[in-house]
Design an enzyme around this catalytic site. Structure first.
Site, PDB file in Angstrom:
ATOM      1  N   HIS A  99      -3.255   6.979   2.354  1.00 34.03           N
ATOM      2  CA  HIS A  99      -3.708   5.683   1.861  1.00 34.03           C
ATOM      3  C   HIS A  99      -5.075   5.406   2.497  1.00 34.03           C
ATOM      4  O   HIS A  99      -5.255   5.517   3.705  1.00 34.03           O
ATOM      5  CB  HIS A  99      -2.683   4.615   2.245  1.00 34.03           C
TER       6      HIS A  99
ATOM      7  N   ASN B 248     -10.315  -0.368   0.605  1.00 34.80           N
ATOM      8  CA  ASN B 248      -8.861  -0.241   0.523  1.00 34.80           C
ATOM      9  C   ASN B 248      -8.384  -0.862  -0.792  1.00 34.80           C
ATOM     10  O   ASN B 248      -8.418  -2.071  -0.952  1.00 34.80           O
ATOM     11  CB  ASN B 248      -8.249  -0.956   1.734  1.00 34.80           C
TER      12      ASN B 248
ATOM     13  N   CYS C 272       0.817  -1.220   0.000  1.00 31.48           N
ATOM     14  CA  CYS C 272       0.000   0.000   0.000  1.00 31.48           C
ATOM     15  C   CYS C 272       0.851   1.272   0.000  1.00 31.48           C
ATOM     16  O   CYS C 272       0.326   2.371  -0.171  1.00 31.48           O
ATOM     17  CB  CYS C 272      -0.948   0.002   1.187  1.00 31.48           C
TER      18      CYS C 272
HETATM   19  O1  UT7 Z   1      -3.577  -1.353   3.616  1.00 30.74           O
HETATM   20  C1  UT7 Z   1      -3.338  -2.188   4.686  1.00 30.74           C
HETATM   21  C2  UT7 Z   1      -3.477  -1.488   5.911  1.00 30.74           C
HETATM   22  N1  UT7 Z   1      -4.384  -2.190   6.793  1.00 30.74           N
HETATM   23  C3  UT7 Z   1      -5.010  -1.493   7.708  1.00 30.74           C
HETATM   24  O2  UT7 Z   1      -4.874  -0.304   7.765  1.00 30.74           O
HETATM   25  C4  UT7 Z   1      -5.862  -2.231   8.718  1.00 30.74           C
HETATM   26  C5  UT7 Z   1      -5.729  -1.576  10.077  1.00 30.74           C
HETATM   27  N2  UT7 Z   1      -6.657  -2.140  11.035  1.00 30.74           N
HETATM   28  C6  UT7 Z   1      -7.972  -1.840  11.020  1.00 30.74           C
HETATM   29  O3  UT7 Z   1      -8.409  -1.070  10.189  1.00 30.74           O
HETATM   30  C7  UT7 Z   1      -8.848  -2.408  12.102  1.00 30.74           C
HETATM   31  O4  UT7 Z   1      -8.034  -3.097  13.040  1.00 30.74           O
HETATM   32  C8  UT7 Z   1      -9.941  -3.393  11.569  1.00 30.74           C
HETATM   33  C9  UT7 Z   1     -10.995  -2.599  10.809  1.00 30.74           C
HETATM   34  C10 UT7 Z   1      -9.295  -4.430  10.666  1.00 30.74           C
HETATM   35  C11 UT7 Z   1     -10.630  -4.075  12.746  1.00 30.74           C
HETATM   36  O5  UT7 Z   1     -11.174  -3.104  13.621  1.00 30.74           O
HETATM   37  P1  UT7 Z   1     -10.963  -3.253  15.206  1.00 30.74           P
HETATM   38  O6  UT7 Z   1     -11.685  -2.147  15.829  1.00 30.74           O
HETATM   39  O7  UT7 Z   1      -9.483  -3.363  15.438  1.00 30.74           O
HETATM   40  O8  UT7 Z   1     -11.728  -4.604  15.495  1.00 30.74           O
HETATM   41  P2  UT7 Z   1     -11.170  -5.925  16.174  1.00 30.74           P
HETATM   42  O9  UT7 Z   1     -10.292  -6.656  15.255  1.00 30.74           O
HETATM   43  O10 UT7 Z   1     -10.678  -5.613  17.554  1.00 30.74           O
HETATM   44  O11 UT7 Z   1     -12.506  -6.732  16.350  1.00 30.74           O
HETATM   45  C12 UT7 Z   1     -13.513  -6.277  17.262  1.00 30.74           C
HETATM   46  C13 UT7 Z   1     -14.632  -7.307  17.211  1.00 30.74           C
HETATM   47  C14 UT7 Z   1     -14.144  -8.735  17.402  1.00 30.74           C
HETATM   48  O12 UT7 Z   1     -15.132  -9.408  18.148  1.00 30.74           O
HETATM   49  P3  UT7 Z   1     -14.937  -9.652  19.743  1.00 30.74           P
HETATM   50  O13 UT7 Z   1     -13.674 -10.430  19.845  1.00 30.74           O
HETATM   51  O14 UT7 Z   1     -14.828  -8.287  20.329  1.00 30.74           O
HETATM   52  O15 UT7 Z   1     -16.171 -10.394  20.094  1.00 30.74           O
HETATM   53  C15 UT7 Z   1     -14.114  -9.287  16.006  1.00 30.74           C
HETATM   54  O16 UT7 Z   1     -14.310 -10.691  15.977  1.00 30.74           O
HETATM   55  O17 UT7 Z   1     -15.260  -7.270  15.937  1.00 30.74           O
HETATM   56  C16 UT7 Z   1     -15.283  -8.586  15.378  1.00 30.74           C
HETATM   57  N3  UT7 Z   1     -15.202  -8.478  13.937  1.00 30.74           N
HETATM   58  C17 UT7 Z   1     -16.254  -8.257  13.150  1.00 30.74           C
HETATM   59  N4  UT7 Z   1     -17.567  -8.172  13.426  1.00 30.74           N
HETATM   60  C18 UT7 Z   1     -18.385  -7.946  12.396  1.00 30.74           C
HETATM   61  C19 UT7 Z   1     -14.073  -8.468  13.168  1.00 30.74           C
HETATM   62  N5  UT7 Z   1     -14.423  -8.290  11.880  1.00 30.74           N
HETATM   63  C20 UT7 Z   1     -15.757  -8.153  11.839  1.00 30.74           C
HETATM   64  C21 UT7 Z   1     -16.682  -7.933  10.815  1.00 30.74           C
HETATM   65  N6  UT7 Z   1     -17.987  -7.831  11.143  1.00 30.74           N
HETATM   66  N7  UT7 Z   1     -16.310  -7.797   9.541  1.00 30.74           N
END
Ligand code: UT7
Length: 333
Positions: A258, A288, A116
């Site tokens: 990005h 993205n 990216c």
């Molecule tokens: O170009 C590459 C660069 N990549 C990035 O910039 C990614 C950077 N990271 C992010 O943007 C965020 O970390 C994410 C959007 C990927 C995730 O957001 P988060 O606030 O960090 O969520 P999390 O991974 O802590 O997940 C929170 C909860 C979890 O459930 P529990 O464990 O709290 O029960 C996940 O299982 O959300 C759950 N979850 C979802 N729920 C519904 C994870 N993905 C999903 C989903 N829909 N798609």
């Protein structure tokens, strides 16, 4: 082609996306997710996805043609084609296929992989060839079809990505160097945070001669780690690039990050004390798109008249590698 060293100007921009759309509601019929979760955690509403028949090289060439048109030059004027991608049609690269599609007979073409961050790295690389007087007209294309590498059963990653391409024309511009400053970094010790790794099984060819044969896996990402890395490193790298340009955040007309997550963009803008009104974003419509996201967003902003010639843009890419970088430039000649 050869000449004395000159500054660089970005004189044309174009983009292309596949027509097919997948909304958040559509996605919630594929994995356990919801429009509400995706919008609040990422800011994404929909993404464009490439159909099986669409080649990355075709998508990149479509974006490039629009950029050439805006710059007012033809493909045969191009000296160098840099394709920033992680998803080439061919393991040997797709830049030469783009060269052939464009009919850029005189250009040398090669791929550049910096995930990216690829577009920022490509822009900086183009400027080095121009500054040294080696080339005058360079096409930089950022294009990715990550839908081919996403695990569509993994809700933590499949909701994030979309497909697209963006391209710019960089031209020799005499004493007026519009690339005002840049800064780039890599940290391979964090490679596991975001990867599409090769999984090879050992195969013995003859006694004491073994090789690996296998395939690339789908995208694996530690979202929290990448998030923390981005909000820490992106403001820092932009400040360093501004310092190299002898500018401050007050001089920036547009912040162009990005397009990975709206929360990352908001946090970076806040840490730099840049008003939200100066942040360019189109993430909601495309997700993205990796190396394409910065030129895709800039193309819309230029064509809608928001970004005007002479304005100062602070662009920053970050992602797998891990890699991150920033380029400070003025749009236009
Ligand atoms: O170009 C590459 C660069 N990549 C990035 O910039 C990614 C950077 N990271 C992010 O943007 C965020 O970390 C994410 C959007 C990927 C995730 O957001 P988060 O606030 O960090 O969520 P999390 O991974 O802590 O997940 C929170 C909860 C979890 O459930 P529990 O464990 O709290 O029960 C996940 O299982 O959300 C759950 N979850 C979802 N729920 C519904 C994870 N993905 C999903 C989903 N829909 N798609």
């Amino acid at each position: 082609m050869k000449g004395s060293g000159t500054g660089t100007a970005i004189t044309g921009i174009g983009s292309a996306v596949p027509e097919q759309l997948l909304s958040n509601d559509d996605l919630s019929t594929i994995v356990d997710t919801s429009d509400e979760w995706i919008k609040t955690r990422t800011g994404i509403s929909q993404r464009h996805l490439a159909p099986p028949s669409l080649l990355l090289s075709q998508l990149g060439a479509n974006a490039a043609l629009r950029a050439l048109d805006m710059a007012g030059i033809t493909a045969s004027d191009v000296d160098l084609i840099l394709l920033a991608t992680s998803t080439a049609d061919d393991m040997f690269g797709s830049a030469c296929q783009i060269q052939a599609l464009l009919g850029a007979d005189h250009a040398v073409a090669f791929d550049l992989t910096a995930a990216c961050s690829g577009f920022v790295v490509g822009l900086v690389t183009a400027a080095q060839f121009i500054r040294t007087g080696v080339y005058r007209n360079v096409l930089v294309i950022g294009a990715d079809i990550l839908s081919r590498w996403v695990d569509w059963n993994d809700r933590s990653t499949c909701v994030l990505f979309g497909d697209g391409a963006g391209a710019i024309v960089c031209q020799a511009n005499g004493e007026n160097d519009r690339l005002l400053g840049f800064e780039m970094h890599s940290d391979g010790s964090l490679a596991q945070a975001l990867s599409i790794s090769y999984n090879g099984q050992s195969q013995t060819l003859q006694e004491e001669v073994a090789i690996a044969q296998g395939n690339y896996e789908s995208i694996k990402m530690n979202g929290k780690e990448v998030y923390r890395f981005a909000v820490a490193k992106v403001p820092e790298v932009i400040e360093k690039a501004l310092y190299r340009a002898d500018l401050t955040v007050q001089d920036v007309d547009w912040l162009l990050l990005h397009q990975a997550n709206q929360r990352i963009m908001d946090t970076v803008a806040e840490r730099l004390a840049i008003d939200n009104a100066k942040v360019l974003t189109n993430l909601s419509k495309y997700g993205n798109t990796s190396a394409a996201s910065i030129p895709l967003c800039l193309d819309e902003a230029v064509r809608s008249g928001r970004v005007r010639p002479g304005q100062i843009i602070a662009a920053s890419g970050f992602g797998a590698g891990l890699t991150w970088g920033a380029a400070i430039f003025k749009w236009g000649k």
